[in-house]
Design an enzyme around this catalytic site. Sequence first.
Site, PDB file in Angstrom:
ATOM      1  N   HIS A 101       0.830  -1.199   0.000  1.00 45.57           N
ATOM      2  CA  HIS A 101       0.000   0.000   0.000  1.00 45.57           C
ATOM      3  C   HIS A 101       0.872   1.260   0.000  1.00 45.57           C
ATOM      4  CE1 HIS A 101      -3.615   2.423   1.248  1.00 45.57           C
ATOM      5  NE2 HIS A 101      -2.653   3.188   1.738  1.00 45.57           N
ATOM      6  N   GLU A 102       1.800   1.310   0.923  1.00 45.76           N
ATOM      7  CA  GLU A 102       2.657   2.491   1.027  1.00 45.76           C
ATOM      8  C   GLU A 102       3.570   2.632  -0.187  1.00 45.76           C
ATOM      9  OE1 GLU A 102       1.914   4.649   3.129  1.00 45.76           O
ATOM     10  OE2 GLU A 102       0.598   3.380   4.352  1.00 45.76           O
TER      11      GLU A 102
ATOM     12  N   HIS B 257       1.878   4.641  -2.787  1.00 44.07           N
ATOM     13  CA  HIS B 257       2.083   6.081  -2.617  1.00 44.07           C
ATOM     14  C   HIS B 257       3.453   6.484  -3.159  1.00 44.07           C
ATOM     15  CE1 HIS B 257      -1.536   6.895  -0.389  1.00 44.07           C
ATOM     16  NE2 HIS B 257      -1.215   6.099   0.620  1.00 44.07           N
TER      17      HIS B 257
ATOM     18  N   HIS C 110       3.399   6.612  -6.908  1.00 37.23           N
ATOM     19  CA  HIS C 110       2.629   7.776  -7.338  1.00 37.23           C
ATOM     20  C   HIS C 110       3.517   9.012  -7.382  1.00 37.23           C
ATOM     21  CE1 HIS C 110      -1.504  10.028  -6.893  1.00 37.23           C
ATOM     22  NE2 HIS C 110      -0.916  10.245  -8.059  1.00 37.23           N
TER      23      HIS C 110
END
Length: 263
Positions: A40-41, A44, A47
């Site tokens: 999940h991290e 980020h 992104h």
Amino acid sequence: MQERFDGDVKTIVSNNSNFVKGKPGEPVLISWKDAETLFHEFGHALHNLSSSVNYPSLAGSRVARDYVEFPSQLLEHWLSTPEILNRYALHYRTGKPIPPELVAKIRKADTFNQGFDTVEYLSSALIDMQLHLAGTQAIDPDRFERETLAALGMPSEIVMRHRTPQFTHVFAGDGYSAGYYSYLWSDTLTADAWEAFTEAGGPWDRAVAQRLRDNVFSVGNTIDPADGYRAFRGRDAGIAALMRKRGFPVPSAGAAAPAGKSR
């Protein structure tokens, strides 16, 4: 943040995980949830690392709340792919990969209790939205909550995930106010985007990945998220993929909503 306005400034990203330390002489072993959080991290991180814009205020994850969580939730899907599990999910003593039967059980567990989880979340999200639509009218929180839930047809067997008096998210600043629903909308985008891969060549399809990078990951807030998502997917995001992900009956075709709106 990345920018080209004041010189070519590259992104620096650091992911830091608070895993439980092993006993002396033993390796650090992480749970499935820890691994999911790691992916999940890293979403980020990707992104922000993919950002290619001129102005830092529009770079990377400086986007609408639902679009902040969309790339990170999407990356979680790669954890359970055979390519990742067979290489990294190895038993620390035998070196054997995690059994497919256990992976199947984990996937099946993802749909457990989703009816309850979704309704308790939506009730808080809709109360949050209605509070901010109330304007300047005087509000009795207890009465407002009861009447709004009754109007929504809230099942008596389920309570809100966050009751109004403890729902600090509601007034935690403009980044969150009236935006609690956006996490569920992020999951809607995530499920729909993941199916773009599964409908094509699979999780590692380069063409789909390139479209995702070009239209979502790299553009920051320089274009309308709805336009970016359509350029990636070829259409608006619908709810059918989310329903499938959560184990619900799939609605009829064409049930779609505008993509990328957090307000």
